[in-house]
Design an enzyme around this catalytic site. Sequence first.
Site, PDB file in Angstrom:
ATOM      1  N   LYS A  16       0.829  -1.210   0.000  1.00 37.05           N
ATOM      2  CA  LYS A  16       0.000   0.000   0.000  1.00 37.05           C
ATOM      3  C   LYS A  16       0.866   1.264   0.000  1.00 37.05           C
ATOM      4  O   LYS A  16       0.547   2.231  -0.686  1.00 37.05           O
ATOM      5  CB  LYS A  16      -0.948   0.019   1.210  1.00 37.05           C
ATOM      6  CG  LYS A  16      -1.919  -1.143   1.247  1.00 37.05           C
ATOM      7  CD  LYS A  16      -2.947  -0.993   2.359  1.00 37.05           C
ATOM      8  CE  LYS A  16      -2.374  -0.963   3.762  1.00 37.05           C
ATOM      9  NZ  LYS A  16      -1.687  -2.196   4.188  1.00 37.05           N
ATOM     10  N   ARG A  87      -9.796   0.198   9.366  1.00 41.68           N
ATOM     11  CA  ARG A  87      -9.307  -1.136   9.718  1.00 41.68           C
ATOM     12  C   ARG A  87     -10.361  -1.949  10.450  1.00 41.68           C
ATOM     13  O   ARG A  87     -10.105  -3.091  10.818  1.00 41.68           O
ATOM     14  CB  ARG A  87      -8.070  -1.012  10.598  1.00 41.68           C
ATOM     15  CG  ARG A  87      -6.765  -1.044   9.810  1.00 41.68           C
ATOM     16  CD  ARG A  87      -5.650  -0.870  10.807  1.00 41.68           C
ATOM     17  NE  ARG A  87      -4.406  -1.497  10.511  1.00 41.68           N
ATOM     18  CZ  ARG A  87      -3.398  -0.891   9.907  1.00 41.68           C
ATOM     19  NH1 ARG A  87      -3.525   0.300   9.415  1.00 41.68           N
ATOM     20  NH2 ARG A  87      -2.250  -1.510   9.778  1.00 41.68           N
ATOM     21  N   ARG A 121      11.585  -6.339   5.498  1.00 45.23           N
ATOM     22  CA  ARG A 121      11.452  -4.924   5.110  1.00 45.23           C
ATOM     23  C   ARG A 121      12.414  -4.045   5.904  1.00 45.23           C
ATOM     24  O   ARG A 121      12.615  -4.240   7.103  1.00 45.23           O
ATOM     25  CB  ARG A 121      10.012  -4.469   5.364  1.00 45.23           C
ATOM     26  CG  ARG A 121       9.802  -2.994   5.130  1.00 45.23           C
ATOM     27  CD  ARG A 121       8.358  -2.662   4.960  1.00 45.23           C
ATOM     28  NE  ARG A 121       7.595  -2.745   6.200  1.00 45.23           N
ATOM     29  CZ  ARG A 121       6.292  -2.434   6.265  1.00 45.23           C
ATOM     30  NH1 ARG A 121       5.628  -2.073   5.192  1.00 45.23           N
ATOM     31  NH2 ARG A 121       5.653  -2.532   7.421  1.00 45.23           N
ATOM     32  N   ARG A 154      11.301  -1.506  11.189  1.00 41.52           N
ATOM     33  CA  ARG A 154      10.238  -0.977  12.041  1.00 41.52           C
ATOM     34  C   ARG A 154      10.104  -1.844  13.286  1.00 41.52           C
ATOM     35  O   ARG A 154      10.256  -3.059  13.210  1.00 41.52           O
ATOM     36  CB  ARG A 154       8.906  -0.981  11.270  1.00 41.52           C
ATOM     37  CG  ARG A 154       8.631   0.304  10.543  1.00 41.52           C
ATOM     38  CD  ARG A 154       7.450   0.205   9.646  1.00 41.52           C
ATOM     39  NE  ARG A 154       6.240  -0.344  10.285  1.00 41.52           N
ATOM     40  CZ  ARG A 154       5.027  -0.303   9.726  1.00 41.52           C
ATOM     41  NH1 ARG A 154       4.873   0.251   8.527  1.00 41.52           N
ATOM     42  NH2 ARG A 154       3.985  -0.818  10.339  1.00 41.52           N
ATOM     43  N   ARG A 165      -0.226  -8.820  13.790  1.00 39.09           N
ATOM     44  CA  ARG A 165      -0.851  -7.821  12.911  1.00 39.09           C
ATOM     45  C   ARG A 165      -1.689  -8.495  11.822  1.00 39.09           C
ATOM     46  O   ARG A 165      -2.753  -7.998  11.452  1.00 39.09           O
ATOM     47  CB  ARG A 165       0.237  -6.938  12.266  1.00 39.09           C
ATOM     48  CG  ARG A 165       0.848  -5.961  13.264  1.00 39.09           C
ATOM     49  CD  ARG A 165       2.184  -5.424  12.793  1.00 39.09           C
ATOM     50  NE  ARG A 165       2.107  -4.642  11.584  1.00 39.09           N
ATOM     51  CZ  ARG A 165       3.120  -4.456  10.743  1.00 39.09           C
ATOM     52  NH1 ARG A 165       4.294  -5.041  10.968  1.00 39.09           N
ATOM     53  NH2 ARG A 165       2.975  -3.706   9.683  1.00 39.09           N
TER      54      ARG A 165
HETATM   55  P1  AMP Z   1       0.645   0.392   9.408  1.00 38.97           P
HETATM   56  O1  AMP Z   1       1.827   1.262   9.178  1.00 38.97           O
HETATM   57  O2  AMP Z   1      -0.550   0.814   8.583  1.00 38.97           O
HETATM   58  O3  AMP Z   1       0.949  -1.076   9.288  1.00 38.97           O
HETATM   59  O4  AMP Z   1       0.174   0.642  10.920  1.00 38.97           O
HETATM   60  C1  AMP Z   1       1.037   0.340  12.005  1.00 38.97           C
HETATM   61  C2  AMP Z   1       0.242   0.266  13.311  1.00 38.97           C
HETATM   62  O5  AMP Z   1      -0.434   1.519  13.554  1.00 38.97           O
HETATM   63  C3  AMP Z   1      -0.887  -0.754  13.313  1.00 38.97           C
HETATM   64  O6  AMP Z   1      -0.411  -2.063  13.633  1.00 38.97           O
HETATM   65  C4  AMP Z   1      -1.813  -0.184  14.397  1.00 38.97           C
HETATM   66  O7  AMP Z   1      -1.286  -0.409  15.697  1.00 38.97           O
HETATM   67  C5  AMP Z   1      -1.717   1.304  14.139  1.00 38.97           C
HETATM   68  N1  AMP Z   1      -2.755   1.763  13.177  1.00 38.97           N
HETATM   69  C6  AMP Z   1      -2.533   2.246  11.899  1.00 38.97           C
HETATM   70  N2  AMP Z   1      -3.704   2.553  11.300  1.00 38.97           N
HETATM   71  C7  AMP Z   1      -4.678   2.256  12.191  1.00 38.97           C
HETATM   72  C8  AMP Z   1      -6.111   2.328  12.165  1.00 38.97           C
HETATM   73  N3  AMP Z   1      -6.783   2.747  11.082  1.00 38.97           N
HETATM   74  N4  AMP Z   1      -6.796   1.937  13.282  1.00 38.97           N
HETATM   75  C9  AMP Z   1      -6.148   1.517  14.377  1.00 38.97           C
HETATM   76  N5  AMP Z   1      -4.813   1.402  14.468  1.00 38.97           N
HETATM   77  C10 AMP Z   1      -4.071   1.764  13.394  1.00 38.97           C
END
Ligand code: AMP
Length: 210
Positions: A16, A87, A121, A154, A165
């Site tokens: 994404k 989400r 990554r 990360r 996740r």
């Molecule tokens: P990402 O970079 O999108 O994989 O997000 C990393 C982490 O941020 C996720 O594992 C969640 O803990 C938090 N997070 C990101 N977007 C959301 C969302 N829309 N709702 C809740 N938590 C989020």
Amino acid sequence: MSQPKVLLLGPPGAGKGTQSSNIVEEYGVDHVTTGDALRANKDMETEHGTPREYMEAGELVPDPVVNEIVKAALEEADGFVLDGYPRNLSQAEYLDDITDLDLVALLDVDRGELVDRLTGRRVCEECGTNYHVEFSPPEEAGVCDECGGDLVQRDDDNEETVEERLDVFEENTQPVIEYYDEEGELVRIDGEGTPEEVWADLRAAIDDAN
Ligand code: AMP
């Protein structure tokens, strides 16, 4: 042509971020991503605690915190690609109330492939460019080709948190995909091709929708 409003859905590691960058470059829209916004504000005190506690466990940050971030960002945007949100179903309903989308696209990738992508990554600390130790390594190990910044893993890309996740995705976000699918709004894109192949399909879907 008006600026497109695109929602990009897909599990962690589906590409994404990479495809959002392509959309930003091609259409000049804003990239709205809750993951980056939360990483930049990990220690922000909220009535639900800090985002860090949830993120390091691979769990979702509470809805009121993320809804607020998205609302503020969309109000300012003239066209956008939204990535990492919604989400869960309650976020999807909230999004319905605050904006109209031109396209909902899903990047489809198998779970086994996602684990390999995420644990390998590496991300540039300075400019955010993504690499993979095996599939797309930088010219010099640990150094960004674009800006010379340090490449880091990360905190949540270790194997245990990655599995959590992906479980959270299957439990909470799969219903969001079904929600858009039932409304006939979802376009599925094969996310397992090369980044260029995926981009060709995605760009065609955006041009069709707009
Ligand atoms: P990402 O970079 O999108 O994989 O997000 C990393 C982490 O941020 C996720 O594992 C969640 O803990 C938090 N997070 C990101 N977007 C959301 C969302 N829309 N709702 C809740 N938590 C989020």
